[in-house]
Design a protein around this motif. Sequence first.
Motif, PDB file in Angstrom:
ATOM      1  N   ALA A 126       0.820  -1.216   0.000  1.00  0.00           N
ATOM      2  CA  ALA A 126       0.000   0.000   0.000  1.00  0.00           C
ATOM      3  C   ALA A 126       0.855   1.269   0.000  1.00  0.00           C
ATOM      4  O   ALA A 126       0.433   2.293  -0.524  1.00  0.00           O
ATOM      5  CB  ALA A 126      -0.948  -0.009   1.194  1.00  0.00           C
ATOM      6  N   ARG A 127       2.055   1.201   0.572  1.00  0.00           N
ATOM      7  CA  ARG A 127       2.954   2.367   0.524  1.00  0.00           C
ATOM      8  C   ARG A 127       3.426   2.642  -0.889  1.00  0.00           C
ATOM      9  O   ARG A 127       3.757   3.765  -1.242  1.00  0.00           O
ATOM     10  CB  ARG A 127       4.168   2.145   1.431  1.00  0.00           C
ATOM     11  CG  ARG A 127       3.920   2.445   2.878  1.00  0.00           C
ATOM     12  CD  ARG A 127       5.204   2.531   3.688  1.00  0.00           C
ATOM     13  NE  ARG A 127       5.979   1.302   3.699  1.00  0.00           N
ATOM     14  CZ  ARG A 127       5.766   0.291   4.534  1.00  0.00           C
ATOM     15  NH1 ARG A 127       4.798   0.361   5.421  1.00  0.00           N
ATOM     16  NH2 ARG A 127       6.517  -0.782   4.481  1.00  0.00           N
ATOM     17  N   ILE A 147       1.676   1.643  -3.902  1.00  0.00           N
ATOM     18  CA  ILE A 147       0.587   1.986  -4.810  1.00  0.00           C
ATOM     19  C   ILE A 147      -0.692   2.155  -4.003  1.00  0.00           C
ATOM     20  O   ILE A 147      -0.870   1.515  -2.974  1.00  0.00           O
ATOM     21  CB  ILE A 147       0.390   0.918  -5.918  1.00  0.00           C
ATOM     22  CG1 ILE A 147       0.187  -0.465  -5.308  1.00  0.00           C
ATOM     23  CG2 ILE A 147       1.569   0.914  -6.871  1.00  0.00           C
ATOM     24  CD1 ILE A 147      -0.084  -1.549  -6.326  1.00  0.00           C
ATOM     25  N   GLU A 148      -1.560   3.007  -4.481  1.00  0.00           N
ATOM     26  CA  GLU A 148      -2.802   3.274  -3.762  1.00  0.00           C
ATOM     27  C   GLU A 148      -3.895   2.322  -4.221  1.00  0.00           C
ATOM     28  O   GLU A 148      -4.451   2.480  -5.305  1.00  0.00           O
ATOM     29  CB  GLU A 148      -3.241   4.724  -3.995  1.00  0.00           C
ATOM     30  CG  GLU A 148      -2.346   5.717  -3.299  1.00  0.00           C
ATOM     31  CD  GLU A 148      -2.887   7.125  -3.392  1.00  0.00           C
ATOM     32  OE1 GLU A 148      -4.118   7.314  -3.398  1.00  0.00           O
ATOM     33  OE2 GLU A 148      -2.063   8.041  -3.492  1.00  0.00           O
ATOM     34  N   VAL A 149      -4.144   1.331  -3.407  1.00  0.00           N
ATOM     35  CA  VAL A 149      -5.234   0.383  -3.629  1.00  0.00           C
ATOM     36  C   VAL A 149      -5.832   0.050  -2.274  1.00  0.00           C
ATOM     37  O   VAL A 149      -5.149   0.124  -1.252  1.00  0.00           O
ATOM     38  CB  VAL A 149      -4.766  -0.919  -4.330  1.00  0.00           C
ATOM     39  CG1 VAL A 149      -4.323  -0.650  -5.749  1.00  0.00           C
ATOM     40  CG2 VAL A 149      -3.686  -1.607  -3.541  1.00  0.00           C
TER      41      VAL A 149
END
Length: 111
Positions: free
Chosen positions: A35-36, A38-40
């Motif tokens: 998550a750090r 890519i934003e998912v």
Amino acid sequence: MQHLVIAGSILLAAAPGEALPTMADVPALAKAAVARRIEVPPSAIHILAAKPSERMPGFVVCGRVDPASANGSAGAESGERFFVVIPGNFAILDQDGKGLVDSYWAANHCE
């Protein structure tokens, strides 16, 4: 007495400041590492394998990121692959180089 003080200070200097993660901690740490990068949503991060590392202290995690799975439209098989090392909490993604992820997956028996 001086030897006891020196031995005690060496012991304190060598003691880790934070406990090593356990297998129970690994999924959450791996998802945070991805998550750090890519934003998912967390629901889009699918862990396929999490196990103790054969080559270094800690754990390795293999998985896929599938943003479409957050809304139920696709499966984890179609997403970007990742590889995470715990501790260290760094994620390597297909976008960093598919050959790099291929190497880590093969070396750690992810498939």
